[in-house]
Design an enzyme around this catalytic site. Structure first.
Site, PDB file in Angstrom:
ATOM      1  N   LYS B  78     -89.401 -75.906   9.492  1.00 49.73           N
ATOM      2  CA  LYS B  78     -90.078 -74.725   8.940  1.00 49.73           C
ATOM      3  C   LYS B  78     -90.819 -75.180   7.683  1.00 49.73           C
ATOM      4  O   LYS B  78     -90.292 -76.012   6.918  1.00 49.73           O
ATOM      5  CB  LYS B  78     -89.031 -73.653   8.598  1.00 49.73           C
ATOM      6  CG  LYS B  78     -89.619 -72.328   8.100  1.00 49.73           C
ATOM      7  CD  LYS B  78     -88.513 -71.299   7.827  1.00 49.73           C
ATOM      8  CE  LYS B  78     -89.078 -69.960   7.381  1.00 49.73           C
ATOM      9  NZ  LYS B  78     -88.018 -68.947   7.161  1.00 49.73           N
ATOM     10  N   SER B 153     -88.879 -64.458   9.400  1.00 54.90           N
ATOM     11  CA  SER B 153     -89.985 -65.266   8.960  1.00 54.90           C
ATOM     12  C   SER B 153     -90.074 -66.629   9.661  1.00 54.90           C
ATOM     13  O   SER B 153     -91.120 -67.265   9.623  1.00 54.90           O
ATOM     14  CB  SER B 153     -89.894 -65.505   7.455  1.00 54.90           C
ATOM     15  OG  SER B 153     -88.751 -66.272   7.133  1.00 54.90           O
ATOM     16  N   SER B 177     -84.106 -63.976   9.005  1.00 51.83           N
ATOM     17  CA  SER B 177     -85.280 -64.785   9.369  1.00 51.83           C
ATOM     18  C   SER B 177     -85.026 -65.900  10.371  1.00 51.83           C
ATOM     19  O   SER B 177     -85.970 -66.500  10.874  1.00 51.83           O
ATOM     20  CB  SER B 177     -85.922 -65.375   8.113  1.00 51.83           C
ATOM     21  OG  SER B 177     -86.658 -64.389   7.443  1.00 51.83           O
TER      22      SER B 177
END
Lengths: 480, 488
Positions: B78, B153, B177
């Site tokens: 990420k 997210s 997330s």
């Protein structure tokens, strides 16, 4: 109207840790700009603070030194504001639960009395960096070497009424922290910075007036002057029927005035909240007791011992305990010479004068305490006259060592053998019959002068080595 | 199983047997990213050459007889994890050109374990969002239906795994997330206990809740990676030093007698009825595997979202103050003075959602509202934590939905900001209480994946992974893959 000054102090002490409070960067002063910085000091994304426990220990040492309560659980909070020298946009400080809670600090005054200052709290925080205005033309540079240096902010109650009290407090605080070794106390390098909150009120009034804050004054002399100038400014305002504005002011020593720094100071909202990156500091009793056991004798205890056990005056005891190096030097001299009073006189007299002349402090002096003690022993056993002692001291100060070999080499041994002195005196008496005659008929005053003449002649004849007391005594007998 | 969708466990065995090389796996992954990414937009930085060089090194190690389970397996991070020498944007214009001089601890640990990082995954800006639509790189699309969001997210990470680009990607979870995008994309995602995985080098959103975790096809794969990710880190004071068990070793334990609690508040009006049915079916499957199921109550569930949206923005407002245009990151053109530099750099550098949360956080921390908002939220947080702890005294695991709905449409203007915040209603509790939680595929509703959430006791990751693995041994939802017809 008579006005009374009311002052409270906030002193920022730079703690003498090797690395910063939340990073491994060095805290050494004077390095090239931005060389004592790592990703954390620059607040790069993702970096996290890790508490340097050395700073915690030093804060506890301070708390114990002023007899304050130590917060068993203290926390770090974020103080939010934007400024280019504050890389994270917040300063890590202790707002809600400081590590050092209330305490009383007894400040010695010159007359031997003490003045008690209530310490409200002392908390750990990180220092900011510095703006550099002269390095890049038309730009302001930022030096982050200092960012993250551990500070202990010591906050008092508004207990001060005179500038003398303020200075006495600061000197005692300086002595305490240098004793304890928790800060080098170097004011010119910013290791000890003082903010003074000052207000006036009519004498007898109990409510406080509106205060101003004098920020970051870094010498005792300037603090004293700034207080004087600012209290006069406030008095003039009040007497003209005007009001004092609560604000932060800077003292300008060149123009001998204070001026407003940030007029919107009151509007600042720092939005303090607990820093989620750091765990609470939990201190158990055993840790506190371990630290307590390791504390050196504190200045106040030393002063008491000097006056009561060693028989020194309050004044001398005060001066001797202003810094740890001086006190420790004195103690070695006093103990070795077994003559504390003479040790005090030498340390505060010739040693202090020599230090001042060279502009260095006790800890930088090469003089050995054992040598000075030997010197005192040689005075006390009549080997040296006080004048000879000064010669030996000068030699020691120039870097020579071993008092006895200096005495030998300079041939400075005092003649205290009465037989040898009698030979000199007898010769003088026969050579100066007229003066001897005068002496015998003179009054007391005249006699004193004539004795002086004979002493002088005898000293000359003995090349300055005659023991003056013995000489006096023998002369009186012979002439009498 | 097509090669692109193979699990870490399978690939690891194939590498060990010499059936495939790490170089081949990386080449396949790069080719698949090249094909799929123009449509899916899951990967925002690809460093193929570096990855191939690292793969060759891994192959050399294999040749010398090294066989650690993660050696040579391709993966993505990420874009919230700092990667030394590799651009790290956090999905923001503010950090569009930021190249960190250091690796996050998670990055370092996975590197040490031999994994091959190919690049970085799309995400909501500063991890603030539940749809991956707040990214400066634009939305990322759900491989099951490219008109829909992947969740957020960690949307890019979920899509990269779900679409078979890589078998594993890292995610972070502050309010859901990892779990919500895992649920919406049909993969397995674990948010560990707060403090289990180091936060060092992970760009902070809400420091008291941020936690990194694995996103993969199965609980077994998550266990293999968590073994390498977890553990004490002297660079993160909040990282716990509780010993790390071997999560892989306990996967096969039977779950007979396991006590499962199903909170009645999770089956409220917020929950889509078809999702509810799928979750109910999944829980009954666990019951068939030997678990006992009972209803429990978490009465403050409805307060979780508002509590979270006070605390998280407050912490974020301070965490994001460092982006001031002074030392790195976006700086506005020709600032007239300091104030202008701050105002324009931050106004131009941050997106709307980030600015909204900074403003909310600044407000709730202000002297006038601190007691009323921030303090109150901290009190409610303690209350919620106590409720979870007391339920977890009665049961071993809490089970329920990970998200109230399946994947919703991209650019859905009918969804208000607070509707979006409600996406996290079932996941936020575990963040507020610091508990571990996993989302695993548990059904399809109208062709879209549904995620079953299991919440465990503090440092109970081994048990969560065990239960999830037992579920996956009895069901095949985690082996379902999107057809990706629209993409090719």
């Amino acid at each position: 109207m008579h006005w009374e000054m009311v002052m409270g102090l906030e002193v920022h002490l730079q703690l003498a840790t090797h690395s910063k409070i939340f990073s491994s960067s060095s805290t050494q002063f004077g390095a090239e700009v931005n060389t004592h910085t790592n990703p954390l000091d620059m607040a790069l994304p993702g970096t996290l603070p890790v508490l340097n426990h050395e700073a915690v220990t030093l804060a506890i040492v301070f708390g114990l030194g002023i007899g304050a309560e130590i917060g068993k659980i203290s926390r770090f909070d974020r103080k939010n504001y934007f400024y280019p020298d504050l890389p994270k946009g917040y300063q890590i400080s202790q707002f809600f639960e400081p590590i050092v809670k209330e305490g009383i600090f007894d400040v010695p005054l010159e007359d031997g009395s003490t003045f008690s200052v209530r310490i409200l709290r002392a908390h750990l925080e990180e220092d900011a960096g510095k703006s550099v205005h002269d390095a890049i033309p038309a730009h302001t540079g930022i030096d982050l070497n200092r960012a993250g240096t551990p500070l202990l902010e010591v906050v008092t109650e508004p207990d001060f009424r005179t500038a003398e009290q303020v200075i006495a407090y600061l000197k005692a605080l300086h002595a305490l922290v240098t004793y304890l070794g928790i800060s080098d106390g170097n004011m010119s390098e910013g290791s000890m910075r003082c903010d003074v909150n000052i207000s006036l009120r009519p004498k007898g009034e109990s409510a406080y007036g509106t205060r101003t804050e004098l920020k970051n004054i870094n010498s005792f002399r300037f603090i004293e002057r700034a207080i004087h100038v600012e209290s006069q400014r406030q008095q003039d305002l009040l007497e003209a029927g005007q009001t004092v504005t609560q604000e932060t002011r800077l003292f300008d020593p060149d123009r001998d005035e204070t001026r407003a720094m940030r007029s919107k100071e009151v509007a600042n909202d720092y939005r303090y909240f607990p820093d989620p990156d750091l765990l609470p500091i939990v201190i158990d009793d055993a840790t506190i007791e371990d630290i307590r056991a390791s504390l050196p004798e504190l200045p106040m205890a030393k002063r008491l011992r000097y006056t009561e056990a060693l028989g020194l005056s309050n004044y001398d005891a005060n001066l001797l305990t202003q810094d740890r190096a001086t006190a420790e030097f004195f103690e070695v001299v006093a103990k070795t010479s077994e003559n504390p009073k003479s040790a005090a006189n030498w340390v505060l007299g010739d040693v202090s004068a020599a230090l001042n002349k060279e502009g260095i402090s006790m800890s930088d002096a090469a003089l050995s305490a054992i040598d000075l003690a030997t010197l005192i022993v040689r005075i006390d056993d009549n080997t040296l006259s006080s004048k000879m002692a000064k010669d030996v001291f000068d030699a020691l100060w120039q870097g020579e060592t071993d008092v006895d070999s200096i005495i030998d080499r300079k041939g400075l041994k005092q003649v205290s053998d009465s037989g040898a002195l009698e030979v000199i005196i007898d010769a003088l008496i026969s050579e100066n019959a007229a003066q001897v005659e005068q002496y015998r008929v003179a009054d007391e005053g005249k006699q004193k002068k004539l004795i002086g003449f004979f002493v002088g002649q005898a000293m000359k004849a003995s090349k300055g080595q005659a023991n003056p007391q013995l000489l006096n005594q023998l002369l009186k007998e012979k002439l009498g | 199983m097509p090669p692109a969708f193979k699990s870490i466990a399978t690939l690891s065995q194939e590498l060990k047997n010499g059936e495939v090389s790490s170089r081949q796996l990386v080449e396949q992954a790069v080719a698949r990213i090249d094909t799929l990414n123009p449509e899916l937009n899951a990967v925002v930085c690809l460093e193929a050459d570096q990855a191939l060089a690292n793969a060759d090194q891994a192959d050399a190690k294999r040749a010398k007889g090294e066989h650690s389970p993660l050696l040579g397996i391709p993966m993505l991070h990420k874009d919230i994890f700092c990667t030394q020498g590799m651009r790290t944007t956090c999905g923001s214009k503010m950090l569009a050109d930021f190249v960190p001089p250091y690796d996050a601890t998670v990055v370092q640990k996975l590197k040490d374990a031999g994994m091959i990082n190919l690049g970085k995954c799309n995400m909501d800006e500063f991890a603030m969002g539940s749809s991956n639509e707040t990214s400066v790189f634009g939305a990322c699309k759900n491989p099951w239906d490219v008109t829909r969001v992947p969740g957020g997210s960690s949307g890019g990470s979920a899509v990269a795994v779900a679409s078979g680009m890589v078998p594993f990607a890292t995610g972070t979870d502050t309010g859901g997330s990892i779990r919500q995008p895992a649920a919406l994309c049909g993969i397995t995602g674990l948010k560990p206990t707060y403090g289990r995985v180091s936060r060092y080098g992970m760009i902070a959103f809400a420091s008291s809740m941020d936690q990194a975790g694995p996103m993969a096809h199965s609980a077994q794969d998550c266990a293999l990676v968590l073994n390498a990710m977890a553990g004490h880190d002297p660079l993160d004071s909040t990282c716990d030093n509780t010993p790390v068990p071997n999560y892989h070793q306990t996967l096969d334990h039977p779950i007979t007698g396991l006590r499962i609690g199903v909170p009645k508040e999770f089956f409220s009006s917020h929950l889509n009825t078809e999702v509810a049915t799928a979750i109910d079916t999944a829980v009954r499957e666990l019951e068939r595997a030997g678990a006992t199921v009972k209803e429990v109550s978490l009465p403050s569930t409805d307060l979780a979202v508002s509590t979270y949206y006070v605390i998280a923005p407050a912490e974020a407002s301070a965490n994001l103050s460092r982006y001031d245009g002074v030392r790195y990151g976006y700086r506005c053109e020709a600032p007239s003075d300091l104030q202008d530099l701050y105002v324009r750099s931050r106004t131009e550098g941050f997106g709307a959602e980030v600015k909204r949360r900074i403003l909310v956080g600044t407000f709730t921390l202000s002297a006038a509202s601190y007691d009323q908002y921030f303090m109150k939220a901290q009190q409610v947080r303690r209350l919620i934590t106590q409720e979870y702890d007391s339920v977890l005294n009665e049961v071993d695991v809490i089970a329920g939905p990970a998200a109230p709905n399946t994947a919703f449409a991209l650019n859905d203007t009918s969804k208000s900001i607070t509707d979006m915040y409600m996406e996290d209603v079932f996941t936020i509790g575990a963040n507020l209480a610091g508990l571990p939680a996993i989302s695993l595929p548990a059904g399809l509703v109208n062709g879209l994946p549904v995620g079953l959430q299991l919440i465990g006791q503090r440092f109970g990751e081994a048990q969560l992974l065990n239960v999830a693995h037992q579920f996956q041994s009895r069901t095949d939802w985690h082996t379902r893959r999107p057809t990706l017809e629209a993409v090719r």
